[in-house]
Design an enzyme around this catalytic site. Structure first.
Site, short mmCIF file in Angstrom:
data_model
loop_
_atom_site.label_atom_id
_atom_site.label_comp_id
_atom_site.label_asym_id
_atom_site.label_seq_id
_atom_site.Cartn_x
_atom_site.Cartn_y
_atom_site.Cartn_z
N HIS A 171 -43.25 60.54 56.60
CA HIS A 171 -43.86 59.48 55.80
C HIS A 171 -45.05 60.03 55.02
O HIS A 171 -46.18 60.04 55.51
CB HIS A 171 -44.30 58.35 56.72
CG HIS A 171 -44.58 57.07 56.01
ND1 HIS A 171 -44.28 55.85 56.55
CD2 HIS A 171 -45.14 56.79 54.81
CE1 HIS A 171 -44.64 54.89 55.72
NE2 HIS A 171 -45.18 55.45 54.65
N LEU A 219 -46.55 61.88 47.95
CA LEU A 219 -46.94 63.03 47.16
C LEU A 219 -47.38 62.65 45.74
O LEU A 219 -47.88 63.50 45.01
CB LEU A 219 -45.80 64.05 47.09
CG LEU A 219 -45.47 64.74 48.42
CD1 LEU A 219 -44.32 65.73 48.24
CD2 LEU A 219 -46.68 65.44 49.01
N ASN A 236 -42.65 55.48 45.88
CA ASN A 236 -43.51 54.68 44.99
C ASN A 236 -44.32 55.56 44.05
O ASN A 236 -45.54 55.63 44.09
CB ASN A 236 -44.41 53.75 45.81
CG ASN A 236 -45.19 54.45 46.90
OD1 ASN A 236 -44.86 55.56 47.29
ND2 ASN A 236 -46.22 53.79 47.39
N ASP A 291 -41.13 51.47 50.65
CA ASP A 291 -42.44 51.57 51.31
C ASP A 291 -43.58 51.21 50.35
O ASP A 291 -43.61 51.64 49.20
CB ASP A 291 -42.67 52.96 51.86
CG ASP A 291 -43.96 53.02 52.67
OD1 ASP A 291 -44.01 52.35 53.71
OD2 ASP A 291 -44.89 53.71 52.24
N HIS A 314 -40.68 48.85 55.53
CA HIS A 314 -42.10 48.50 55.45
C HIS A 314 -42.18 47.05 55.89
O HIS A 314 -41.92 46.14 55.10
CB HIS A 314 -42.63 48.69 54.03
CG HIS A 314 -44.05 48.21 53.84
ND1 HIS A 314 -45.12 49.07 53.80
CD2 HIS A 314 -44.57 46.97 53.66
CE1 HIS A 314 -46.23 48.38 53.62
NE2 HIS A 314 -45.92 47.10 53.53
N HIS A 371 -44.80 52.87 60.28
CA HIS A 371 -46.21 52.60 60.63
C HIS A 371 -46.42 51.36 61.53
O HIS A 371 -47.05 50.38 61.13
CB HIS A 371 -47.08 52.51 59.39
CG HIS A 371 -46.51 51.78 58.20
ND1 HIS A 371 -45.99 50.51 58.27
CD2 HIS A 371 -46.40 52.15 56.90
CE1 HIS A 371 -45.59 50.13 57.08
NE2 HIS A 371 -45.82 51.10 56.23
N ASN A 393 -52.71 49.87 54.94
CA ASN A 393 -51.72 48.80 55.04
C ASN A 393 -50.50 49.32 55.79
O ASN A 393 -49.84 50.24 55.30
CB ASN A 393 -51.32 48.30 53.65
CG ASN A 393 -50.41 47.09 53.73
OD1 ASN A 393 -50.46 46.33 54.68
ND2 ASN A 393 -49.57 46.92 52.72
N ASP A 445 -48.26 58.87 57.13
CA ASP A 445 -48.42 57.93 56.02
C ASP A 445 -49.52 58.43 55.09
O ASP A 445 -50.37 57.67 54.61
CB ASP A 445 -48.74 56.51 56.52
CG ASP A 445 -48.57 55.46 55.41
OD1 ASP A 445 -48.16 55.83 54.29
OD2 ASP A 445 -48.87 54.28 55.66
N HIS A 472 -55.87 59.09 47.47
CA HIS A 472 -56.36 58.34 46.32
C HIS A 472 -57.57 59.05 45.73
O HIS A 472 -58.26 59.82 46.42
CB HIS A 472 -56.77 56.92 46.73
CG HIS A 472 -55.63 56.05 47.14
ND1 HIS A 472 -54.70 55.57 46.23
CD2 HIS A 472 -55.26 55.57 48.36
CE1 HIS A 472 -53.82 54.82 46.88
NE2 HIS A 472 -54.12 54.82 48.17
#
Length: 450
Positions: A74, A77, A108, A166, A193, A246, A293, A320, A324
């Site tokens: 999980h 990238l 995503n 996800d 998810h 998760h 989350n 996960d 950012h």
């Protein structure tokens, strides 16, 4: 590069090995393991001869652990589309720094990995720039909008090892049923998810007294648990292959435990280090680096997650990893994006489970390497030769030379500013860890760390 690893404590649950020995790597493959109790003078002489000929790198792993390379199910990238947060190059550099030799990247991106063209782009970039193996996970629905199934068959044939929306749940139960039907037919994996969006609403942390105190909107545990209940029911209906991402709440752990007791064979689950390491209290001070989350939960949830790891209800540990930009994470808590940059703290945080008697060393290796490879690799057919099948999560001769040597004796302090990842967003900055990768070998390539 040919490599001889000497005198390491080799832990490989796939072969029931747990003793000191040597490993020979040739041409990117594990050639041989010689255990200390059976090591012959002939092997030693051969190794010395090769070294003297300049054809072999010798690593003394005395006092260190040698385990199969970690498989992270999980990871985000971010490429294509969000290269300012992370790239395949920087993400895989961070992975090998964290002892991870295989990563599964979530869809995503921008554009979303919902078609074979994007899948092929990711695989090409990984070959050209990746430090470790990269396995794409395709979107379940087009654009992750939850309205229409994506071209699962074409993405599967292009190289996707599983499917997930996800970051967003598949709220439409009929669509989720069809995805699970497909997973049964093609023997692939659907990763859920689990979040009821209408119940989660605009929540930004765990619902409870602390959220009220901080004046923040909460997300109840039931938002996760309701969707797990639904997806388990659909897995029972379809016979599909379901993996829950998760896991964060006590109720979720119990739902999965009961499902497995009922004999629902093809349900597996993962949790992340932050869900067994810190509670919602990390949010105090409106710490954006603690916004994830599903959200960080209460102490009772942490204890339940640990019990789920201990009794086998939770099969795997994944990061996960969600990098950012620092400006995004520094914004008002309500508006900050969710996610932790987790690749480079995986080993240190997970090794704490040994001190707490939650897992044995062999069980921990299973959760981080053997089981993820099994969960992903078992879902292939002869028409889809997944690179995960039979060569990841093990040190068996003939398998890929993916392994990590872990120093368990030298303490170090987490320094987010020194991460290989572009994402420095971690609530563990400044934590003192007791274990870290000293050497990672990914596909036969050697990475040493000071």
């Amino acid at each position: 590069m040919n490599i001889l690893i000497k005198n390491g404590l080799i832990i490989d649950p796939s072969q029931k090995i747990g003793e000191t020995g040597d490993i020979i790597i040739e041409n990117g493959k594990i050639k041989e393991i010689q255990r200390t109790i059976t090591r012959s003078k002939g092997l030693k002489n051969t190794a010395e001869q090769r070294t003297s000929n300049g054809g072999q790198e010798v690593i003394d792993a005395s006092g260190m652990l040698v385990i199969p390379g970690l498989v992270d199910m999980h990871v985000h990238l971010r490429e294509p589309g969000f290269e300012y947060k992370e790239t395949i190059k920087t993400g895989t550099e961070a992975a090998v720094r964290g002892g991870i030799t295989s990563v599964c990247c979530m869809p995503n991106t921008s554009p979303v990995n919902d078609n074979p063209g994007i899948t092929e782009f990711i695989l090409r970039k990984a070959i050209l720039e990746g430090s470790c193996a990269v396995f794409p996970i395709g979107a379940i629905t087009k654009g992750q909008k939850g309205e229409e199934l994506a071209e699962l068959g074409m993405m599967y044939d292009a190289g996707c090892v599983a499917f997930s929306d996800d970051g967003r749940p598949v709220m439409d139960s009929l669509l989720m049923r069809r995805a699970l039907d497909y997973s049964r037919i093609r023997k692939t994996l659907i990763i859920s998810h689990a979040e009821d969006m209408s119940l989660a609403g605009s929540g930004v942390m765990n619902e409870g007294i602390l959220a009220i105190t901080l004046g923040l909107k909460g997300i109840p545990a039931q938002a996760e648990e309701i969707m797990i209940s639904r997806d388990v029911a659909l897995a029972e209906l379809t016979g599909g292959r379901l993996h829950i991402a998760h896991v964060s709440t006590a109720g979720s752990v119990e739902l999965l435990r009961q499902a497995k007791k009922r004999g629902v064979a093809d349900i597996t689950a993962e949790t992340c280090p932050h869900y067994f390491s810190i509670t919602e209290e990390a949010v105090i001070g409106y710490n954006g680096n603690a916004k994830v989350n599903p959200p960080l939960r209460a102490r009772k949830d942490i204890e339940a997650v640990k019990e789920g790891l201990h009794d086998g209800t939770i099969d795997a540990i994944a990061t996960d990893h969600a990098p950012h930009h620092k400006d995004e994470k520094s914004s008002e808590f309500d508006n900050a994006p969710s996610g932790i940059s987790g690749l480079e703290t995986l080993v240190g945080l997970s090794m704490k489970l040994l001190d707490e008697k939650v897992l044995t060393l062999g069980q921990l290796v299973e959760k981080m390497s053997v089981n993820p490879a099994r969960i992903l690799g078992r879902h292939v057919t002869t028409s889809h030769s997944s690179p995960l099948t039979g060569i990841k999560g093990t040190l068996k001769p003939g398998s890929d030379a993916d392994l990590v040597i872990i120093d368990t004796k030298t303490e170090y302090t987490v320094n987010a500013a020194g991460f290989k990842s572009k994402g420095r967003n971690t609530p563990f900055d400044g934590w003192v860890m007791k274990a870290r990768p000293a050497v990672t070998i990914a596909r036969g390539r050697l990475y040493r760390w000071e």
